[in-house]
Design an enzyme around this catalytic site. Sequence first.
Site, PDB file in Angstrom:
ATOM      1  N   ASP A   1      28.314  39.902  19.456  1.00 44.21           N
ATOM      2  CA  ASP A   1      28.485  38.652  20.405  1.00 44.21           C
ATOM      3  C   ASP A   1      29.056  37.756  19.194  1.00 44.21           C
ATOM      4  O   ASP A   1      28.508  37.114  18.349  1.00 44.21           O
ATOM      5  CB  ASP A   1      27.144  38.207  20.689  1.00 44.21           C
ATOM      6  CG  ASP A   1      27.528  36.819  21.507  1.00 44.21           C
ATOM      7  OD1 ASP A   1      28.497  36.417  21.503  1.00 44.21           O
ATOM      8  OD2 ASP A   1      26.020  36.488  22.175  1.00 44.21           O
TER       9      ASP A   1
ATOM     10  N   GLY B   1      38.849  43.965  26.715  1.00 50.23           N
ATOM     11  CA  GLY B   1      39.424  43.342  27.788  1.00 50.23           C
ATOM     12  C   GLY B   1      41.069  43.697  28.159  1.00 50.23           C
ATOM     13  O   GLY B   1      41.503  44.631  27.289  1.00 50.23           O
ATOM     14  N   GLN B   2      41.555  42.731  28.804  1.00 47.75           N
ATOM     15  CA  GLN B   2      42.871  43.495  29.416  1.00 47.75           C
ATOM     16  C   GLN B   2      43.830  43.605  28.228  1.00 47.75           C
ATOM     17  O   GLN B   2      44.640  44.572  27.999  1.00 47.75           O
ATOM     18  CB  GLN B   2      43.337  42.343  30.450  1.00 47.75           C
ATOM     19  CG  GLN B   2      44.556  42.930  31.109  1.00 47.75           C
ATOM     20  CD  GLN B   2      45.278  41.696  31.888  1.00 47.75           C
ATOM     21  OE1 GLN B   2      45.075  40.682  31.677  1.00 47.75           O
ATOM     22  NE2 GLN B   2      46.476  42.104  32.563  1.00 47.75           N
TER      23      GLN B   2
ATOM     24  N   GLY C   1      37.032  41.068  21.088  1.00 46.09           N
ATOM     25  CA  GLY C   1      37.327  41.241  22.639  1.00 46.09           C
ATOM     26  C   GLY C   1      38.337  42.432  22.832  1.00 46.09           C
ATOM     27  O   GLY C   1      39.155  42.424  23.981  1.00 46.09           O
TER      28      GLY C   1
ATOM     29  N   TYR D   1      39.022  26.070  31.913  1.00 47.56           N
ATOM     30  CA  TYR D   1      39.701  26.844  31.046  1.00 47.56           C
ATOM     31  C   TYR D   1      41.116  26.166  30.469  1.00 47.56           C
ATOM     32  O   TYR D   1      41.198  26.242  29.215  1.00 47.56           O
ATOM     33  CB  TYR D   1      40.275  28.187  32.094  1.00 47.56           C
ATOM     34  CG  TYR D   1      41.247  29.018  31.241  1.00 47.56           C
ATOM     35  CD1 TYR D   1      40.807  29.984  30.357  1.00 47.56           C
ATOM     36  CD2 TYR D   1      42.528  29.166  31.712  1.00 47.56           C
ATOM     37  CE1 TYR D   1      41.427  30.851  29.739  1.00 47.56           C
ATOM     38  CE2 TYR D   1      43.256  30.314  31.156  1.00 47.56           C
ATOM     39  CZ  TYR D   1      42.812  30.932  30.178  1.00 47.56           C
ATOM     40  OH  TYR D   1      43.595  32.077  29.550  1.00 47.56           O
TER      41      TYR D   1
ATOM     42  N   ASP E   1      33.485  43.958  20.800  1.00 44.85           N
ATOM     43  CA  ASP E   1      33.283  43.287  21.937  1.00 44.85           C
ATOM     44  C   ASP E   1      31.913  43.485  22.415  1.00 44.85           C
ATOM     45  O   ASP E   1      30.925  44.034  21.407  1.00 44.85           O
ATOM     46  CB  ASP E   1      34.068  44.105  22.873  1.00 44.85           C
ATOM     47  CG  ASP E   1      34.416  43.314  24.056  1.00 44.85           C
ATOM     48  OD1 ASP E   1      33.419  42.862  24.936  1.00 44.85           O
ATOM     49  OD2 ASP E   1      35.609  43.147  24.414  1.00 44.85           O
TER      50      ASP E   1
HETATM   51  P1  NAD Z   1      39.451  39.668  29.320  1.00 48.28           P
HETATM   52  O1  NAD Z   1      38.452  38.991  30.098  1.00 48.28           O
HETATM   53  O2  NAD Z   1      40.150  40.788  29.894  1.00 48.28           O
HETATM   54  O3  NAD Z   1      38.717  40.158  27.938  1.00 48.28           O
HETATM   55  C1  NAD Z   1      37.817  39.259  27.106  1.00 48.28           C
HETATM   56  C2  NAD Z   1      36.901  40.279  26.551  1.00 48.28           C
HETATM   57  O4  NAD Z   1      36.267  39.415  25.749  1.00 48.28           O
HETATM   58  C3  NAD Z   1      36.019  41.031  27.298  1.00 48.28           C
HETATM   59  O5  NAD Z   1      36.173  42.739  26.984  1.00 48.28           O
HETATM   60  C4  NAD Z   1      34.615  40.494  27.034  1.00 48.28           C
HETATM   61  O6  NAD Z   1      33.650  41.645  27.119  1.00 48.28           O
HETATM   62  C5  NAD Z   1      34.876  39.998  25.548  1.00 48.28           C
HETATM   63  N1  NAD Z   1      33.687  39.077  25.487  1.00 48.28           N
HETATM   64  C6  NAD Z   1      33.367  38.076  26.303  1.00 48.28           C
HETATM   65  N2  NAD Z   1      32.631  37.290  25.727  1.00 48.28           N
HETATM   66  C7  NAD Z   1      32.242  37.644  24.370  1.00 48.28           C
HETATM   67  C8  NAD Z   1      31.303  37.659  23.294  1.00 48.28           C
HETATM   68  N3  NAD Z   1      30.500  36.405  23.432  1.00 48.28           N
HETATM   69  N4  NAD Z   1      31.516  38.394  21.961  1.00 48.28           N
HETATM   70  C9  NAD Z   1      32.333  39.254  22.177  1.00 48.28           C
HETATM   71  N5  NAD Z   1      33.229  39.580  23.031  1.00 48.28           N
HETATM   72  C10 NAD Z   1      33.142  39.056  24.403  1.00 48.28           C
HETATM   73  O7  NAD Z   1      40.396  38.683  28.914  1.00 48.28           O
HETATM   74  P2  NAD Z   1      42.045  38.766  28.335  1.00 48.28           P
HETATM   75  O8  NAD Z   1      43.073  38.829  29.534  1.00 48.28           O
HETATM   76  O9  NAD Z   1      42.189  40.115  27.607  1.00 48.28           O
HETATM   77  O10 NAD Z   1      42.560  37.727  27.606  1.00 48.28           O
HETATM   78  C11 NAD Z   1      42.227  37.623  26.186  1.00 48.28           C
HETATM   79  C12 NAD Z   1      42.755  36.057  25.581  1.00 48.28           C
HETATM   80  O11 NAD Z   1      44.107  35.968  26.083  1.00 48.28           O
HETATM   81  C13 NAD Z   1      41.727  35.080  26.264  1.00 48.28           C
HETATM   82  O12 NAD Z   1      41.711  34.114  25.355  1.00 48.28           O
HETATM   83  C14 NAD Z   1      42.620  34.520  27.316  1.00 48.28           C
HETATM   84  O13 NAD Z   1      42.384  33.138  27.712  1.00 48.28           O
HETATM   85  C15 NAD Z   1      43.964  34.623  26.810  1.00 48.28           C
HETATM   86  N6  NAD Z   1      45.005  34.651  27.913  1.00 48.28           N
HETATM   87  C16 NAD Z   1      44.908  35.858  28.828  1.00 48.28           C
HETATM   88  C17 NAD Z   1      45.961  35.903  29.930  1.00 48.28           C
HETATM   89  C18 NAD Z   1      46.078  37.156  30.659  1.00 48.28           C
HETATM   90  O14 NAD Z   1      46.827  37.018  31.858  1.00 48.28           O
HETATM   91  N7  NAD Z   1      45.327  38.169  30.580  1.00 48.28           N
HETATM   92  C19 NAD Z   1      47.123  34.657  29.966  1.00 48.28           C
HETATM   93  C20 NAD Z   1      46.716  33.635  29.041  1.00 48.28           C
HETATM   94  C21 NAD Z   1      45.753  33.789  27.945  1.00 48.28           C
HETATM   95  N1  SER Z   2      46.123  34.653  33.255  1.00 47.83           N
HETATM   96  C1  SER Z   2      45.489  33.862  33.060  1.00 47.83           C
HETATM   97  C2  SER Z   2      44.559  33.395  33.992  1.00 47.83           C
HETATM   98  O1  SER Z   2      45.097  33.433  35.176  1.00 47.83           O
HETATM   99  C3  SER Z   2      46.354  32.580  32.364  1.00 47.83           C
HETATM  100  O2  SER Z   2      46.056  32.098  31.464  1.00 47.83           O
HETATM  101  O3  SER Z   2      43.717  32.923  33.863  1.00 47.83           O
END
Ligand code: NAD
Ligand code: SER
Length: 314
Positions: free
Chosen positions: A52, A11-12, A8, A142, A34
Amino acid sequence: MDKILVIGSSGQIGTELVMELRSLYGAGNVVACDLKASAQEVMESGAFESLDVLDKQKLYEVIKKHNITHVYLLAALLSATAEKNPMFAWKLNMESLFNILELAREGHIKKIYWPSSIAVFGPTTPRLNTPQYTIVEPSTIYGISKQAGERWCEWYFKKYGVDTRSLRYPGLIGWKSAPGGGTTDYAVHIFHEALKTNSYECFLSENTVLPMMYMPDAIRATIEIMDAPSEKIKIRGAYNLAGTSFSPKEIAIEIGKKLPGFQISYNPDFRQQIADSWPASIDDAQAKEDWGWKPQFDLLGITSDMLQHLKQKF
Ligand code: NAD
Ligand code: SER
């Protein structure tokens, strides 16, 4: 030598985590992967695999090819996107975790980081200073996937000794990468729109207070919990983690101090109901006690740093 795989990486969180891990442990020891290409700096600074995570055979091959020991599993659907596609969200969020846990049980991985979220809490949870141990009845797909994931991580640790570590992240705010479909995304969008148009229409109502955290704090917490000695990790579900808490109105006031004339309006949508089911603030005393967690950024610090970096970026 430990070798790390970040799943991943586009992602963010992944965008920033890969770069920090590469600067700490060497670019040659951190593989990004990713479904889609990652940011230019990630692609150019080390190995990248197109993968994937639901394809367990390919995942196994990537892990063997790079002699991976540590996995950060970040691939998931976030809260707002998951509500629109619940069956696929359940599949992705759970099967990705099972694939990694099973590869660890079979002895192919030594340590796993898998993030949970404040979304494990629900409308029956005490909203203020939410304790580590409390009522946990999430009302989103979620949140249900995060609650189940926490239980599975703890179960694999107790049953098979798999070294799993997890944090319940608050909403994360950063300037390097875009958020991926969560309920807290407004707290990133607001900075972009403030610099572009000096105004922002928020999808949450003005007094919706949520737990939030600046990305440098979140990245540091992630690496600190992974680096902590195993005996210090007393919780193998997920630790509460707190940075700061604020409402859309409060962040708008801070932005207005830096960008005079900034206007915010409110047009709550389906994400309001999700936000209303989550805590307003989090008690993270256990993380502080067990492995020395300490946040650095408050709302003022976040606002100054976000505006400074985004101005340069634009
Ligand atoms: P995001 O959506 O920005 O990034 C997720 C990445 O996973 C993307 O780049 C996507 O292309 C990739 N992805 C999706 N399906 C895939 C697959 N089948 N195989 C390979 N890659 C795949 O999410 P994020 O904000 O970076 O969050 C990462 C983790 O942190 C998640 O588990 C999320 O629940 C958790 N989280 C994030 C936040 C937040 O505020 N960003 C808060 C709480 C928890
Ligand atoms: N920032 C995340 C969301 O809003 C919290 O897990 O989904």
